[in-house]
Design an enzyme around this catalytic site. Sequence first.
Site, short mmCIF file in Angstrom:
data_model
loop_
_atom_site.label_atom_id
_atom_site.label_comp_id
_atom_site.label_asym_id
_atom_site.label_seq_id
_atom_site.Cartn_x
_atom_site.Cartn_y
_atom_site.Cartn_z
N GLU A 221 -25.37 1.24 -9.20
CA GLU A 221 -24.60 0.77 -8.05
C GLU A 221 -25.38 1.00 -6.74
O GLU A 221 -26.31 1.80 -6.68
CB GLU A 221 -23.26 1.53 -7.96
CG GLU A 221 -22.36 1.31 -9.17
CD GLU A 221 -20.96 1.90 -8.98
OE1 GLU A 221 -20.83 3.06 -8.58
OE2 GLU A 221 -19.99 1.16 -9.24
N TYR B 152 -15.72 -5.36 -1.63
CA TYR B 152 -16.55 -4.23 -2.09
C TYR B 152 -17.80 -4.06 -1.23
O TYR B 152 -18.04 -4.81 -0.29
CB TYR B 152 -16.90 -4.44 -3.57
CG TYR B 152 -15.83 -3.89 -4.52
CD1 TYR B 152 -14.58 -3.47 -4.06
CD2 TYR B 152 -16.09 -3.77 -5.89
CE1 TYR B 152 -13.63 -2.96 -4.91
CE2 TYR B 152 -15.14 -3.26 -6.76
CZ TYR B 152 -13.90 -2.85 -6.28
OH TYR B 152 -12.97 -2.34 -7.14
N ASN C 153 -14.63 5.55 0.68
CA ASN C 153 -15.79 5.83 -0.19
C ASN C 153 -17.06 5.32 0.46
O ASN C 153 -17.37 5.81 1.56
CB ASN C 153 -15.56 5.46 -1.67
CG ASN C 153 -15.17 4.05 -1.98
OD1 ASN C 153 -14.22 3.51 -1.44
ND2 ASN C 153 -15.87 3.41 -2.88
N ASP C 154 -17.77 4.38 -0.09
CA ASP C 154 -19.14 4.10 0.37
C ASP C 154 -19.25 3.70 1.84
O ASP C 154 -18.46 2.88 2.31
CB ASP C 154 -19.73 2.92 -0.41
CG ASP C 154 -19.48 2.99 -1.89
OD1 ASP C 154 -19.00 4.03 -2.37
OD2 ASP C 154 -19.74 1.98 -2.57
N ARG D 294 -22.95 -6.12 -8.07
CA ARG D 294 -22.36 -5.89 -6.73
C ARG D 294 -23.26 -5.12 -5.78
O ARG D 294 -24.32 -4.64 -6.14
CB ARG D 294 -21.03 -5.16 -6.88
CG ARG D 294 -21.08 -3.86 -7.65
CD ARG D 294 -19.67 -3.22 -7.71
NE ARG D 294 -19.66 -2.05 -8.57
CZ ARG D 294 -19.28 -2.07 -9.85
NH1 ARG D 294 -18.88 -3.18 -10.43
NH2 ARG D 294 -19.30 -0.96 -10.56
N ASP D 295 -22.75 -4.99 -4.55
CA ASP D 295 -23.31 -4.14 -3.49
C ASP D 295 -24.62 -4.69 -2.92
O ASP D 295 -25.66 -4.01 -2.93
CB ASP D 295 -23.51 -2.69 -3.99
CG ASP D 295 -22.29 -2.13 -4.70
OD1 ASP D 295 -21.18 -2.59 -4.39
OD2 ASP D 295 -22.45 -1.26 -5.59
C1 FRU Z 1 -19.51 2.77 -5.46
C2 FRU Z 1 -18.65 1.55 -5.69
C3 FRU Z 1 -19.40 0.26 -5.47
C4 FRU Z 1 -18.31 -0.72 -5.15
C5 FRU Z 1 -17.37 0.15 -4.34
C6 FRU Z 1 -15.92 -0.19 -4.50
O1 FRU Z 1 -18.78 3.90 -5.12
O2 FRU Z 1 -18.08 1.58 -6.99
O3 FRU Z 1 -20.22 -0.13 -6.56
O4 FRU Z 1 -18.78 -1.81 -4.42
O5 FRU Z 1 -17.59 1.47 -4.76
O6 FRU Z 1 -15.14 0.56 -3.62
#
Ligand code: FRU
Length: 467
Positions: A211, A101, A41-42, A159-160
């Site tokens: 996010e 994360y 993902n990210d 987060r993030d």
């Molecule tokens: C966005 C997210 C972030 C988190 C990560 C977890 O896609 O939900 O907020 O840190 O993915 O994989």
Amino acid sequence: MNEDQQLRNQAELEVKANQKNIIEDAYYPSYHVAPPVGLINDPNGLIQWNGTYHLFYQWMPFKTGHGSKFWGHLSSANLVDWTRHAAALTPSDWFDKDGVYSGSAIEKDDQLYLFYTGNVKTDDIRDAYQCLATSTDGIHFEKEGVQISVPEGFTAHFRDPKVWKKDDKYYMVIGAQTIEEKGTVVGFESFDLKRWEFNGVLADGFGYMWECPDFFTLDGVDILLFSPQGLESHGIDYQNVHQSGYITGKLDYQNWHFDHGDFTELDRGFEFYAPQTTEDAYGRRILIGWMGVPDQDEELHPTHENKWIHQLTLPRELHVRSGHIFQKPVEELKDLREKTLYDGDVTELLELDISRSAEVNIHEIDDEKLHIDLFDYATIDFNKSDRTITLTRPRLDGNGLEKRVGKLREPLNSIQAYIDHSSLEIFVNDGELVFSSRMFAAVEDKGLTVKTNARVKVYALRSMIGR
Ligand code: FRU
């Protein structure tokens, strides 16, 4: 062997066991970043460090669903060819045991600093810790543990972290949710990247959770990117389950007050979320996004059968024009062009056999209408009367068609489309609008149809070295 090394080894075994099936999957991209196995993902920690670009990503090596994420790691000299490294971070400690994360990278005193969120879930109770890991060689990362806990007034959806430097201070933005369940981005500051002071809310006002924030100054404008959750769809806007976009304005760092305009989506496609940017040594602001969206049924992606799912977007260079972000594929991507398949004027109709690794450029469009058909799967239409571009594809569950629409401010003059096996990235008018989408066309279909009057160039593209 410690837990960290064990997890890293297990992930590598998973890669080895599935590599062949995955590389041979007709939907696996040849020049986009995709997971070596499992789920991506990210994008995280994007940075150019000592001349090399480093790209990390949220990685679940053991299944095609979400869970205790690792940080996968790639590096590149040219933003085109990426070399994969073993996972940089694994969920091996009490403060990140349910996921390392998303987060970001910054350099200080010749070291690479990675800030990320340690996700912890115990009996359905969630905790979030902003953590640090450092490296002197860009390959091995030493965890330095928890740096910031959730301040009062916020839930554990905190987060993030994205960190940047301005003058002699470091700043951090974090995506958050207040205890009243409102989405927000908050900030911290520090002189040494170790002791952080809470500056409070930077922006809020809609949605229940924001996010993946990112903050930077570009072409004289301060920009906050983020991915808000909980926006109702409205006309042609906010059509995906969650959105990703930006607000622009001026940040008063002294008073931590961001005077800004309205929210604009960054991408008009079906799959785009959680982008991250960095400034490279040439002063370019480069963005890479996740070509996926949260909460989409993984089983609807045929690739899950071969144990991989999702991919990232191409790197794009950003600019601000008339208050709006324009995104163009980085110049280096021209190096992918292997063979010219077509170069000439088109009057009314072009039909061409192209493979699944191609770039289509349509310029000097001199027509009321434009219609593009790709592999009998996706269509792109321009309607001059309201200056809209519409991308249509079959729903992933097979029930009829779905559309995404973007509206141009300028007359249509160019379309550049990157096709990579199961993805399509369309840049309209040099990046005024972008559509990022997955495309699961039947493997046998080879055709491109373009109906308009324009100059057209089509290239076959090579695979990335290191794939
Ligand atoms: C966005 C997210 C972030 C988190 C990560 C977890 O896609 O939900 O907020 O840190 O993915 O994989």
